[in-house]
Design a protein around this motif. Sequence first.
Motif, PDB file in Angstrom:
ATOM      1  N   UNK A 249      40.876 -22.778  21.784  1.00  0.00           N
ATOM      2  CA  UNK A 249      41.159 -21.926  22.934  1.00  0.00           C
ATOM      3  C   UNK A 249      42.319 -22.456  23.772  1.00  0.00           C
ATOM      4  N   UNK A 250      42.436 -23.777  23.893  1.00  0.00           N
ATOM      5  CA  UNK A 250      43.566 -24.334  24.632  1.00  0.00           C
ATOM      6  C   UNK A 250      44.886 -23.995  23.948  1.00  0.00           C
ATOM      7  N   UNK A 251      44.965 -24.246  22.642  1.00  0.00           N
ATOM      8  CA  UNK A 251      46.230 -24.011  21.942  1.00  0.00           C
ATOM      9  C   UNK A 251      46.528 -22.538  21.774  1.00  0.00           C
ATOM     10  N   UNK A 252      45.516 -21.681  21.951  1.00  0.00           N
ATOM     11  CA  UNK A 252      45.734 -20.236  21.877  1.00  0.00           C
ATOM     12  C   UNK A 252      46.088 -19.639  23.236  1.00  0.00           C
ATOM     13  N   UNK A 253      45.873 -20.388  24.316  1.00  0.00           N
ATOM     14  CA  UNK A 253      46.097 -19.857  25.663  1.00  0.00           C
ATOM     15  C   UNK A 253      47.592 -19.698  25.932  1.00  0.00           C
ATOM     16  N   UNK A 254      48.035 -18.501  26.309  1.00  0.00           N
ATOM     17  CA  UNK A 254      49.474 -18.287  26.540  1.00  0.00           C
ATOM     18  C   UNK A 254      50.021 -19.087  27.712  1.00  0.00           C
ATOM     19  N   UNK A 255      49.161 -19.463  28.670  1.00  0.00           N
ATOM     20  CA  UNK A 255      49.638 -20.208  29.839  1.00  0.00           C
ATOM     21  C   UNK A 255      49.468 -21.719  29.685  1.00  0.00           C
ATOM     22  N   UNK A 256      49.144 -22.165  28.468  1.00  0.00           N
ATOM     23  CA  UNK A 256      49.053 -23.610  28.211  1.00  0.00           C
ATOM     24  C   UNK A 256      50.149 -23.992  27.221  1.00  0.00           C
ATOM     25  N   UNK A 257      51.020 -24.878  27.624  1.00  0.00           N
ATOM     26  CA  UNK A 257      52.134 -25.301  26.765  1.00  0.00           C
ATOM     27  C   UNK A 257      52.090 -26.791  26.460  1.00  0.00           C
ATOM     28  N   UNK A 258      50.981 -27.431  26.800  1.00  0.00           N
ATOM     29  CA  UNK A 258      50.877 -28.870  26.616  1.00  0.00           C
ATOM     30  C   UNK A 258      50.456 -29.266  25.210  1.00  0.00           C
ATOM     31  N   UNK A 259      50.271 -30.568  25.030  1.00  0.00           N
ATOM     32  CA  UNK A 259      49.856 -31.131  23.747  1.00  0.00           C
ATOM     33  C   UNK A 259      48.372 -31.469  23.781  1.00  0.00           C
ATOM     34  N   UNK A 260      47.720 -31.327  22.626  1.00  0.00           N
ATOM     35  CA  UNK A 260      46.278 -31.546  22.517  1.00  0.00           C
ATOM     36  C   UNK A 260      45.987 -32.494  21.366  1.00  0.00           C
ATOM     37  N   UNK A 261      45.195 -33.512  21.629  1.00  0.00           N
ATOM     38  CA  UNK A 261      44.715 -34.414  20.580  1.00  0.00           C
ATOM     39  C   UNK A 261      43.195 -34.379  20.549  1.00  0.00           C
ATOM     40  N   UNK A 262      42.640 -34.197  19.367  1.00  0.00           N
ATOM     41  CA  UNK A 262      41.193 -34.251  19.162  1.00  0.00           C
ATOM     42  C   UNK A 262      40.894 -35.543  18.416  1.00  0.00           C
ATOM     43  N   UNK A 263      40.054 -36.364  18.986  1.00  0.00           N
ATOM     44  CA  UNK A 263      39.749 -37.668  18.391  1.00  0.00           C
ATOM     45  C   UNK A 263      38.329 -37.624  17.850  1.00  0.00           C
ATOM     46  N   UNK A 264      38.193 -37.762  16.543  1.00  0.00           N
ATOM     47  CA  UNK A 264      36.901 -37.647  15.864  1.00  0.00           C
ATOM     48  C   UNK A 264      36.786 -38.746  14.815  1.00  0.00           C
ATOM     49  N   UNK A 265      35.737 -39.556  14.942  1.00  0.00           N
ATOM     50  CA  UNK A 265      35.565 -40.678  14.022  1.00  0.00           C
ATOM     51  C   UNK A 265      35.078 -40.234  12.651  1.00  0.00           C
ATOM     52  N   UNK A 266      34.258 -39.185  12.600  1.00  0.00           N
ATOM     53  CA  UNK A 266      33.673 -38.738  11.332  1.00  0.00           C
ATOM     54  C   UNK A 266      34.387 -37.468  10.859  1.00  0.00           C
ATOM     55  N   UNK A 267      35.464 -37.634  10.147  1.00  0.00           N
ATOM     56  CA  UNK A 267      36.257 -36.483   9.722  1.00  0.00           C
ATOM     57  C   UNK A 267      35.531 -35.629   8.682  1.00  0.00           C
ATOM     58  N   UNK A 268      34.463 -36.162   8.084  1.00  0.00           N
ATOM     59  CA  UNK A 268      33.664 -35.368   7.147  1.00  0.00           C
ATOM     60  C   UNK A 268      32.657 -34.475   7.889  1.00  0.00           C
ATOM     61  N   UNK A 269      32.348 -34.831   9.113  1.00  0.00           N
ATOM     62  CA  UNK A 269      31.380 -34.121   9.961  1.00  0.00           C
ATOM     63  C   UNK A 269      29.977 -34.095   9.355  1.00  0.00           C
ATOM     64  N   UNK A 270      29.694 -34.956   8.402  1.00  0.00           N
ATOM     65  CA  UNK A 270      28.406 -34.864   7.720  1.00  0.00           C
ATOM     66  C   UNK A 270      27.241 -35.257   8.624  1.00  0.00           C
ATOM     67  N   UNK A 271      27.511 -36.001   9.691  1.00  0.00           N
ATOM     68  CA  UNK A 271      26.448 -36.376  10.614  1.00  0.00           C
ATOM     69  C   UNK A 271      26.524 -35.598  11.934  1.00  0.00           C
ATOM     70  N   UNK A 272      27.390 -34.608  12.012  1.00  0.00           N
ATOM     71  CA  UNK A 272      27.503 -33.851  13.255  1.00  0.00           C
ATOM     72  C   UNK A 272      26.264 -32.988  13.459  1.00  0.00           C
ATOM     73  N   UNK A 273      25.953 -32.723  14.727  1.00  0.00           N
ATOM     74  CA  UNK A 273      24.792 -31.889  15.035  1.00  0.00           C
ATOM     75  C   UNK A 273      24.950 -30.496  14.442  1.00  0.00           C
ATOM     76  N   UNK A 274      26.172 -29.974  14.427  1.00  0.00           N
ATOM     77  CA  UNK A 274      26.406 -28.637  13.881  1.00  0.00           C
ATOM     78  C   UNK A 274      26.064 -28.579  12.403  1.00  0.00           C
ATOM     79  N   UNK A 275      26.556 -29.552  11.643  1.00  0.00           N
ATOM     80  CA  UNK A 275      26.333 -29.546  10.197  1.00  0.00           C
ATOM     81  C   UNK A 275      24.862 -29.729   9.846  1.00  0.00           C
ATOM     82  N   UNK A 276      24.103 -30.392  10.700  1.00  0.00           N
ATOM     83  CA  UNK A 276      22.698 -30.691  10.410  1.00  0.00           C
ATOM     84  C   UNK A 276      21.727 -29.781  11.147  1.00  0.00           C
ATOM     85  N   UNK A 277      22.249 -28.728  11.759  1.00  0.00           N
ATOM     86  CA  UNK A 277      21.414 -27.854  12.575  1.00  0.00           C
ATOM     87  C   UNK A 277      20.780 -26.756  11.740  1.00  0.00           C
ATOM     88  N   UNK A 278      19.975 -25.928  12.410  1.00  0.00           N
ATOM     89  CA  UNK A 278      19.390 -24.749  11.760  1.00  0.00           C
ATOM     90  C   UNK A 278      20.380 -23.590  11.704  1.00  0.00           C
TER      91      UNK A 278
END
Length: 393
Positions: free
Chosen positions: A23-52
């Motif tokens: 949503x930040x990078x899609x916002x027309x009034x946002x022109x800044x830079x965004x970094x997402x820092x994630x240790x588990x690039x596989x996401x295999x232990x993320x709550x989303x991947x292990x949820x119902x």
Amino acid sequence: MTQQHFDVVIAGGAAIGSATAYFLTAAPDFTGSVAVIEADSSYRHSATALSAASIRHQFSTPENIRMSLFGTQFLRQFKQVMTVDGDCPDLAFHEGGYLFLATAPGLATLRQNHAMQSSLGADIALLDPAQLKSRYPWLNTDDLAGGALGLSGEGWLDAYGMMQGMRRKALSQGAAYLNQRVVGLDHAAGHIRGVLLADGGRISCGAVVNAAGTGAAELALAAGITLPVHARKRSIFYVQCPRTLPGCPMVIDPGGAYFRPEGQGYIMGVAPPADQDPDARDYDVQHTLFDEILWPTLAARVPAFEALRCSRSWAGHYDMNVFDQNLILGLHPAIDNLYFANGLSGHGMQQAPAIGRALSELITTGTFQTLDLSRLGWGRILNQQPIIERNVV
């Protein structure tokens, strides 16, 4: 070691972090830079991947209902909006509905919740025991006083595909994803100047988003803030049953046990009793919970489940807000550029799109623009005024 700078650093790249980056990078009034820092690039232990992997509108808090209504709208438009280079994951969104069941003591609350949900646009029907029995002949209704069924907009999907779709779209729009872990915050005079990484690196920033899930409390503490979010383990069991249950929705038993169809079988789960629900970081499945509580409860509700067979199981974690089981969203008054999106208590995947949109609005304009979620901010925590969500599953 080269120091980097990003206008917004998001700590945690699963559903909440990737939705915010999108949503930040899609916002027309946002022109800044965004970094997402994630240790588990596989996401295999993320709550989303292990949820119902499901979405519902049947909450008791207006903000939760509105966020999930937006989540359904987002899912329905997912392929159109998230396509990159002609490719988009098929989320297999099945609007099978949620069915909340109530015995006599819970009927007034069910009706009260239904009135609020309907007033906000949720498509929910109240059913009496005879209607329940007619619609679901495989259901034991002897002790039931009623049920609330989502007729549209509620259901289940490929949650991992949703998360990866948002991540890929955010990348295509200029977000950077770094396979690292934030271990500290460089702050002074109520301002975060940079994030410290596990490899010894440092990234300076204009703002930080705490989307660290079960690691959120530790990250908050690095800024001197106590966040009432704890990791609570939840086990999910995949079972096969000799009989099919025609038209089966996601069923929530009055005691909180749930089940829904998945492939040729069903997935099911239940929260442990409060006195057996400690903080947990392991992924050991709670088989005793299945044997002693879940199976007996659901076999009483669905007689066909007496002959079920559990073929696999797994465990994940809720980032549980132990104060009131609701999201903590926005800035803390002690730090002027550290945004929180924590304590989803099991609602993270379904509400991630609305949270990502809300955070992008806060960061770019300083206020909520589309949906007023200010009641979910730090004020209620600091003033000891909980917002109780009755429908925590």
